[in-house]
Design a protein around this motif. Structure first.
Motif, mmCIF file in Angstrom:
data_model
loop_
_atom_site.group_PDB
_atom_site.id
_atom_site.type_symbol
_atom_site.label_atom_id
_atom_site.label_comp_id
_atom_site.label_asym_id
_atom_site.label_seq_id
_atom_site.Cartn_x
_atom_site.Cartn_y
_atom_site.Cartn_z
ATOM 1 N N SER A 170 54.143 52.112 -18.008
ATOM 2 C CA SER A 170 53.501 52.689 -19.187
ATOM 3 C C SER A 170 54.590 53.058 -20.193
ATOM 4 O O SER A 170 55.714 53.391 -19.811
ATOM 5 C CB SER A 170 52.688 53.937 -18.836
ATOM 6 O OG SER A 170 51.574 53.626 -18.013
ATOM 7 N N LEU A 208 54.301 48.132 -29.273
ATOM 8 C CA LEU A 208 53.302 48.058 -28.210
ATOM 9 C C LEU A 208 53.104 49.428 -27.577
ATOM 10 O O LEU A 208 54.064 50.161 -27.358
ATOM 11 C CB LEU A 208 53.745 47.080 -27.113
ATOM 12 C CG LEU A 208 53.927 45.610 -27.493
ATOM 13 C CD1 LEU A 208 54.377 44.824 -26.262
ATOM 14 C CD2 LEU A 208 52.655 45.030 -28.077
ATOM 15 N N VAL A 262 51.649 50.655 -24.138
ATOM 16 C CA VAL A 262 51.236 50.147 -22.832
ATOM 17 C C VAL A 262 50.805 51.297 -21.931
ATOM 18 O O VAL A 262 51.512 52.303 -21.804
ATOM 19 C CB VAL A 262 52.404 49.375 -22.167
ATOM 20 C CG1 VAL A 262 52.011 48.887 -20.778
ATOM 21 C CG2 VAL A 262 52.825 48.213 -23.048
ATOM 22 N N LYS A 263 49.642 51.170 -21.331
ATOM 23 C CA LYS A 263 49.129 52.145 -20.373
ATOM 24 C C LYS A 263 48.782 51.423 -19.074
ATOM 25 O O LYS A 263 47.960 50.496 -19.074
ATOM 26 C CB LYS A 263 47.876 52.845 -20.913
ATOM 27 C CG LYS A 263 48.052 53.547 -22.260
ATOM 28 C CD LYS A 263 48.935 54.772 -22.161
ATOM 29 C CE LYS A 263 48.984 55.524 -23.492
ATOM 30 N NZ LYS A 263 49.925 56.671 -23.462
ATOM 31 N N ILE A 302 48.429 46.332 -22.365
ATOM 32 C CA ILE A 302 48.687 46.618 -23.778
ATOM 33 C C ILE A 302 47.411 47.137 -24.420
ATOM 34 O O ILE A 302 46.425 46.406 -24.558
ATOM 35 C CB ILE A 302 49.178 45.347 -24.507
ATOM 36 C CG1 ILE A 302 50.508 44.885 -23.914
ATOM 37 C CG2 ILE A 302 49.311 45.606 -26.012
ATOM 38 C CD1 ILE A 302 50.974 43.534 -24.420
ATOM 39 N N GLU A 303 47.417 48.408 -24.787
ATOM 40 C CA GLU A 303 46.244 49.032 -25.391
ATOM 41 C C GLU A 303 46.298 48.980 -26.925
ATOM 42 O O GLU A 303 45.276 49.093 -27.587
ATOM 43 C CB GLU A 303 46.135 50.495 -24.941
ATOM 44 C CG GLU A 303 45.906 50.682 -23.457
ATOM 45 C CD GLU A 303 44.516 50.264 -23.011
ATOM 46 O OE1 GLU A 303 43.644 50.093 -23.889
ATOM 47 O OE2 GLU A 303 44.300 50.102 -21.801
ATOM 48 N N GLN A 312 46.423 42.596 -27.309
ATOM 49 C CA GLN A 312 45.724 43.761 -26.762
ATOM 50 C C GLN A 312 44.789 43.342 -25.638
ATOM 51 O O GLN A 312 44.087 42.346 -25.716
ATOM 52 C CB GLN A 312 44.978 44.531 -27.868
ATOM 53 C CG GLN A 312 44.408 43.717 -29.006
ATOM 54 C CD GLN A 312 43.063 43.121 -28.707
ATOM 55 O OE1 GLN A 312 42.388 43.527 -27.773
ATOM 56 N NE2 GLN A 312 42.653 42.158 -29.507
ATOM 57 N N THR A 369 48.041 42.291 -19.721
ATOM 58 C CA THR A 369 49.142 42.986 -19.068
ATOM 59 C C THR A 369 50.434 42.525 -19.748
ATOM 60 O O THR A 369 50.472 41.468 -20.392
ATOM 61 C CB THR A 369 49.223 42.680 -17.572
ATOM 62 O OG1 THR A 369 49.624 41.312 -17.392
ATOM 63 C CG2 THR A 369 47.882 42.930 -16.897
ATOM 64 N N ILE A 370 51.494 43.291 -19.596
ATOM 65 C CA ILE A 370 52.747 42.908 -20.242
ATOM 66 C C ILE A 370 53.303 41.610 -19.657
ATOM 67 O O ILE A 370 54.009 40.875 -20.351
ATOM 68 C CB ILE A 370 53.798 44.034 -20.170
ATOM 69 C CG1 ILE A 370 54.029 44.494 -18.736
ATOM 70 C CG2 ILE A 370 53.383 45.198 -21.059
ATOM 71 C CD1 ILE A 370 55.158 45.498 -18.598
#
Length: 230
Positions: free
Chosen positions: A40, A60, A62-63, A67-68, A92, A95-96
């Motif tokens: 995150s 970015l 990221v949570k 990628i939110e 969005q 995942t990364i």
């Protein structure tokens, strides 16, 4: 799992201490990252294309590996802006790792994604020591109230000197010069504010006047020149 004969014939040797991966700082915690969902953070960085005629600033949020929020800002290449539009739709929700292996069309955006991936998985993020990280929407804070990228464009020649064309405040309309023809300030119009005034009902001329501003010792200028024509 298939083992070679040589490995099959080896006797087992017990493993001693369990060596965890080095903990990385993530949103106010130290995390032993082992899976993509362990990652995150909020971060941004810059990528460039192969001919190096354009660049992308990518932000970015990221949570839990996903990628939110994504902010894509590009400069220097007209095709890159269209690639950025596609990237904003694509990034969005991924995942990364998915994003790292996605064709984002533009070299600069792909390079920016690579650089950000490295920052994120090594814990080098702007939110590394912020409890719970940054809220989704934090990327817009980079743009300010007008939700417009901050751009600086300067041009100069040895023969004729410098020309300010665009500053963070906006489109430069005039450069203030003193008696020695040195720059002492500039006039500008905020195109974002002007557009907002027009959307609220002002006519273009009124909006232009309301969006004007200046910086420096403009009042002391001997003359003011148009940086694009004079």
């Amino acid at each position: 799992m298939i083992y070679t004969t040589e490995v099959e014939n080896m006797c087992p040797v017990a493993k001693g201490a369990k060596h965890e991966p080095a903990p990385i700082p993530e949103e106010g915690q130290w995390v032993h990252a082992k899976k993509i969902e362990d990652i995150s953070g909020f971060t941004h960085g810059v990528g460039w294309c192969a001919p190096q005629q354009g660049a992308c600033k990518l932000s970015l949020n990221v949570k839990n590996g996903v990628i939110e929020e994504a902010l894509i800002e590009t400069i220097g290449c007209s095709g890159m802006t269209h690639s950025a539009a596609m990237a904003a739709e694509v990034l969005q929700g991924k995942t990364i790792l998915e994003a790292l292996n996605t064709d984002l069309v533009c070299d600069a955006i792909n390079t920016a994604m690579r650089e950000l991936f490295l920052q994120i998985v090594y814990g080098r993020t702007q939110s590394a020591f912020s409890d719970d990280g940054l809220a989704v929407g934090a990327g817009l804070e980079d743009l300010g109230k007008g939700l417009r990228s901050q751009v600086g464009t300067m041009y100069a020649t040895k023969e004729k000197g410098v020309r300010y064309l665009e500053m963070a405040e906006g489109y430069v309309t005039g450069i203030a010069l003193d008696e020695d023809n040195e720059v002492i300030g500039y006039q500008f119009v905020s195109l974002g504010k002007m557009t907002d005034f027009i959307k609220k009902g002002d006519d273009p001329n009124t909006a232009w006047e309301k969006a004007k501003g200046q910086y420096g010792r403009v009042a002391d200028a001997v003359k003011i020149i148009d940086p694009r024509k004079e």
